[in-house]
Write a protein that holds these residues in place. Sequence first.
Motif, PDB file in Angstrom:
ATOM      1  N   ILE A   1       0.847  -1.184   0.000  1.00 21.70           N
ATOM      2  CA  ILE A   1       0.000   0.000   0.000  1.00 21.70           C
ATOM      3  C   ILE A   1       0.888   1.242   0.000  1.00 21.70           C
ATOM      4  N   ALA A   2       0.636   2.133  -0.961  1.00 21.36           N
ATOM      5  CA  ALA A   2       1.327   3.419  -1.030  1.00 21.36           C
ATOM      6  C   ALA A   2       0.294   4.504  -0.754  1.00 21.36           C
ATOM      7  N   VAL A   3       0.537   5.310   0.261  1.00 17.28           N
ATOM      8  CA  VAL A   3      -0.343   6.435   0.571  1.00 17.28           C
ATOM      9  C   VAL A   3       0.226   7.632  -0.196  1.00 17.28           C
ATOM     10  N   SER A   4      -0.511   8.086  -1.208  1.00 21.61           N
ATOM     11  CA  SER A   4       0.012   9.135  -2.087  1.00 21.61           C
ATOM     12  C   SER A   4      -0.444  10.533  -1.700  1.00 21.61           C
ATOM     13  N   ASP A   5      -1.448  10.646  -0.827  1.00 16.00           N
ATOM     14  CA  ASP A   5      -1.940  11.964  -0.461  1.00 16.00           C
ATOM     15  C   ASP A   5      -2.818  11.868   0.774  1.00 16.00           C
TER      16      ASP A   5
END
Length: 161
Positions: A141-145
């Motif tokens: 999981i990448a939290v981009s904002d």
Amino acid sequence: MSESMEQQIRTQTPEGGTEPLQTRKAARRGGGAPATRGRTTIADGVVEKIAGLAARDVLGVHAMGSGISRTFGAVRDRVPGGSKSVSRGVKAEVGEVQTALDLEIVVDYGVAIADVAQAVRENVIAAVERMTGLEVVEVNIAVSDVKLPDEEDEEPEPRIQ
């Protein structure tokens, strides 16, 4: 061997009687249990849709995908006949028995990011494994904002109100 499994072929004798010419097994139909007769393949897009829907169900997930993909997606959603992309922000690699997923999410301001990521991971794994039977080996999981309360969504204004 039971008589129902055997078939006797008889021939006419010169005296008018019949005698067995040969005995053979009746062919059994099918090749085992129905579950073993063939192969099921699941497309990457199917797993991506399942994962996207499961991730969006988690409280604290505001949106899926990066800012630019959400902007393009919003424009595409407004085109007549277009539909929302439930797989936006999800990439799946599907093998014969396993799958790995990469998700890009935007979280709401104020939520514990680690808790949201854990809940997303658990929900996605449960949904994908239940619906596809594939083993999920990893969910990255990448939290981009972070969506701030006073921040407007990046979707363009509709031309028609």
